[in-house]
Design a protein around this motif. Structure first.
Motif, PDB file in Angstrom:
ATOM      1  N   VAL A  51      -2.292  -1.345  -6.059  1.00  0.00           N
ATOM      2  CA  VAL A  51      -1.268  -0.849  -5.146  1.00  0.00           C
ATOM      3  C   VAL A  51      -0.703   0.427  -5.765  1.00  0.00           C
ATOM      4  CG1 VAL A  51       0.472  -2.410  -6.122  1.00  0.00           C
ATOM      5  CG2 VAL A  51       0.896  -1.308  -3.936  1.00  0.00           C
ATOM      6  N   ILE A  52      -0.640   1.477  -4.969  1.00  0.00           N
ATOM      7  CA  ILE A  52      -0.206   2.786  -5.445  1.00  0.00           C
ATOM      8  C   ILE A  52       0.793   3.366  -4.462  1.00  0.00           C
ATOM      9  CG2 ILE A  52      -0.921   5.140  -6.062  1.00  0.00           C
ATOM     10  CD1 ILE A  52      -3.794   4.052  -6.350  1.00  0.00           C
ATOM     11  N   VAL A  53       1.835   4.024  -4.974  1.00  0.00           N
ATOM     12  CA  VAL A  53       2.636   4.931  -4.164  1.00  0.00           C
ATOM     13  C   VAL A  53       2.687   6.275  -4.882  1.00  0.00           C
ATOM     14  CG1 VAL A  53       4.034   3.154  -3.047  1.00  0.00           C
ATOM     15  CG2 VAL A  53       4.833   4.181  -5.172  1.00  0.00           C
ATOM     16  N   ARG A  54       2.707   7.341  -4.099  1.00  0.00           N
ATOM     17  CA  ARG A  54       2.747   8.682  -4.669  1.00  0.00           C
ATOM     18  C   ARG A  54       3.680   9.563  -3.848  1.00  0.00           C
ATOM     19  NH1 ARG A  54      -2.617  12.290  -4.474  1.00  0.00           N
ATOM     20  NH2 ARG A  54      -2.248  11.957  -2.246  1.00  0.00           N
ATOM     21  N   ASP A  61       2.922   8.657  -0.055  1.00  0.00           N
ATOM     22  CA  ASP A  61       1.615   8.067   0.242  1.00  0.00           C
ATOM     23  C   ASP A  61       1.525   6.690  -0.407  1.00  0.00           C
ATOM     24  OD1 ASP A  61       0.817  10.510   1.430  1.00  0.00           O
ATOM     25  OD2 ASP A  61       0.162  11.288  -0.513  1.00  0.00           O
ATOM     26  N   TYR A  62       0.772   5.791   0.235  1.00  0.00           N
ATOM     27  CA  TYR A  62       0.579   4.478  -0.370  1.00  0.00           C
ATOM     28  C   TYR A  62      -0.841   3.989  -0.136  1.00  0.00           C
ATOM     29  CZ  TYR A  62       1.333   2.629   4.379  1.00  0.00           C
ATOM     30  OH  TYR A  62       1.239   2.371   5.728  1.00  0.00           O
ATOM     31  N   LEU A  63      -1.260   3.095  -1.011  1.00  0.00           N
ATOM     32  CA  LEU A  63      -2.580   2.453  -0.899  1.00  0.00           C
ATOM     33  C   LEU A  63      -2.458   1.036  -1.432  1.00  0.00           C
ATOM     34  CD1 LEU A  63      -6.109   3.756  -1.739  1.00  0.00           C
ATOM     35  CD2 LEU A  63      -5.263   1.726  -2.933  1.00  0.00           C
ATOM     36  N   ILE A 143      -6.096  -0.334   2.384  1.00  0.00           N
ATOM     37  CA  ILE A 143      -5.100   0.027   3.391  1.00  0.00           C
ATOM     38  C   ILE A 143      -4.305   1.208   2.848  1.00  0.00           C
ATOM     39  CG2 ILE A 143      -3.073  -0.748   4.676  1.00  0.00           C
ATOM     40  CD1 ILE A 143      -4.129  -3.622   4.308  1.00  0.00           C
ATOM     41  N   ALA A 144      -4.304   2.325   3.556  1.00  0.00           N
ATOM     42  CA  ALA A 144      -3.616   3.518   3.094  1.00  0.00           C
ATOM     43  C   ALA A 144      -2.787   4.106   4.217  1.00  0.00           C
ATOM     44  CB  ALA A 144      -4.627   4.552   2.580  1.00  0.00           C
ATOM     45  N   GLY A 145      -1.706   4.762   3.856  1.00  0.00           N
ATOM     46  CA  GLY A 145      -0.850   5.381   4.854  1.00  0.00           C
ATOM     47  C   GLY A 145       0.165   6.305   4.212  1.00  0.00           C
ATOM     48  N   THR A 146       1.020   6.848   5.037  1.00  0.00           N
ATOM     49  CA  THR A 146       2.050   7.784   4.578  1.00  0.00           C
ATOM     50  C   THR A 146       3.322   7.548   5.380  1.00  0.00           C
ATOM     51  OG1 THR A 146       0.391   9.469   4.007  1.00  0.00           O
ATOM     52  CG2 THR A 146       2.659  10.229   4.305  1.00  0.00           C
ATOM     53  N   VAL A 147       4.458   7.594   4.695  1.00  0.00           N
ATOM     54  CA  VAL A 147       5.753   7.547   5.367  1.00  0.00           C
ATOM     55  C   VAL A 147       6.571   8.732   4.873  1.00  0.00           C
ATOM     56  CG1 VAL A 147       5.780   5.043   5.690  1.00  0.00           C
ATOM     57  CG2 VAL A 147       6.703   6.020   3.586  1.00  0.00           C
ATOM     58  N   ALA A 148       7.559   9.131   5.660  1.00  0.00           N
ATOM     59  CA  ALA A 148       8.453  10.205   5.239  1.00  0.00           C
ATOM     60  C   ALA A 148       9.269   9.751   4.035  1.00  0.00           C
ATOM     61  CB  ALA A 148       9.368  10.604   6.385  1.00  0.00           C
ATOM     62  N   ARG A 149       9.343  10.598   3.031  1.00  0.00           N
ATOM     63  CA  ARG A 149      10.062  10.240   1.802  1.00  0.00           C
ATOM     64  C   ARG A 149      11.516   9.890   2.098  1.00  0.00           C
ATOM     65  NH1 ARG A 149      12.224   8.483  -1.817  1.00  0.00           N
ATOM     66  NH2 ARG A 149      12.130   8.948  -4.048  1.00  0.00           N
ATOM     67  N   GLU A 150      12.137  10.596   3.025  1.00  0.00           N
ATOM     68  CA  GLU A 150      13.551  10.367   3.307  1.00  0.00           C
ATOM     69  C   GLU A 150      13.805   9.022   3.985  1.00  0.00           C
ATOM     70  OE1 GLU A 150      13.717  12.723   7.606  1.00  0.00           O
ATOM     71  OE2 GLU A 150      14.752  13.538   5.857  1.00  0.00           O
ATOM     72  N   GLN A 151      12.765   8.421   4.560  1.00  0.00           N
ATOM     73  CA  GLN A 151      12.919   7.113   5.199  1.00  0.00           C
ATOM     74  C   GLN A 151      13.051   5.984   4.189  1.00  0.00           C
ATOM     75  OE1 GLN A 151       9.315   7.390   7.941  1.00  0.00           O
ATOM     76  NE2 GLN A 151      10.718   6.168   9.157  1.00  0.00           N
ATOM     77  N   VAL A 152      12.491   6.180   3.013  1.00  0.00           N
ATOM     78  CA  VAL A 152      12.368   5.087   2.047  1.00  0.00           C
ATOM     79  C   VAL A 152      13.619   5.007   1.192  1.00  0.00           C
ATOM     80  CG1 VAL A 152      10.978   4.089   0.209  1.00  0.00           C
ATOM     81  CG2 VAL A 152       9.867   5.422   2.025  1.00  0.00           C
TER      82      VAL A 152
END
Length: 238
Positions: A51-54, A61-63, A143-152
């Protein structure tokens, strides 16, 4: 797993490299380190969940590959969990048998062994499940995706042994688990997990294959940059 993690750290530092691409290349590099001394085609080669976040500019980004859990607190949008449970969807008959207690008996051990044998045949196969072992193609199944940094607002990266207070035992909610990590830290979460496991040594209240499992947790808050390694987390699989 350490070698895979080190390769990933180097590769995902380049924002232009997609996380699946980085994992694919990292698996290949680890293969190259062992190609002359190890039989890389054996079913029982070491394997790892990932599991990765960047943090990448304004994005996160996450995987996730295999049964780790990524927990994202997205504020008004609620909590989102990302996990890959395909390992729980294969070998159904053997899975149900292996969950029958009490744990620690010869019969239970034999049922778990039978499950592992079937799972190894289905590992990194179409229709089976995928982990980071010796096949770089497993990266394409993540499973990979991206979310807005400000949302997290906050996030947790958990191996399945660290998520079980929520998804196996039902003792905490995801929000409460994040609260424990925020106020007490990962060590406290794992200590609570071990306490619950010890209260059910025969694995009958909460059916599982063994009393305890590898437990690792990482916690990120919105007011701190994602540290290096950028949320890379794995659990070794035999």
């Amino acid at each position: 797993m350490r070698q895979l993690g080190a390769c990933l750290i180097n590769l995902i530092g380049d924002d232009k490299v997609q996380l699946r691409e980085a994992l694919r290349e990292a698996i290949g590099k680890v293969n190259d380190l062992h190609r002359e001394t190890c039989a890389l085609t054996q079913e029982a080669v070491p394997a790892s969940t990932v599991v990765i976040v960047r943090e990448r500019g304004d994005a996160l980004d996450y995987l996730v590959l295999s049964d780790n859990v990524l927990v994202l607190d997205l504020g008004t949008e609620g909590i989102r969990t990302v996990t890959d449970k395909r390992v729980d969807e294969v070998a159904g008959e053997e899975m149900q048998a292996a969950l029958q207690g009490p744990a620690g008996t010869a019969e239970h051990t034999a049922r778990v062994s039978a499950l592992v044998t079937v799972q190894r045949r289905l590992r990194n196969q179409p229709g089976g499940y995928w982990v980071a072992a010796t096949d770089p193609a497993a990266a394409d199944e993540a499973i990979a995706g991206t979310v807005a940094r400000e949302q997290v607002h906050q996030a947790a990266l958990l191996t399945d042994g660290a998520s079980r207070l929520v998804d196996s035992f039902g003792i905490l909610t995801w929000a409460q688990l994040l609260g424990v990590l925020r106020t007490e830290g990962p060590a406290a979460l794992i200590a609570r997990t071990r306490e619950a496991e010890l209260a059910d040594p025969a694995c009958e209240r909460w059916p599982r294959f063994k009393q305890s499992d590898d437990a690792t947790a990482a916690y990120i808050t919105a007011d701190q940059p994602v540290a290096m390694p950028p949320g890379s987390l794995g659990s070794k699989k035999s």
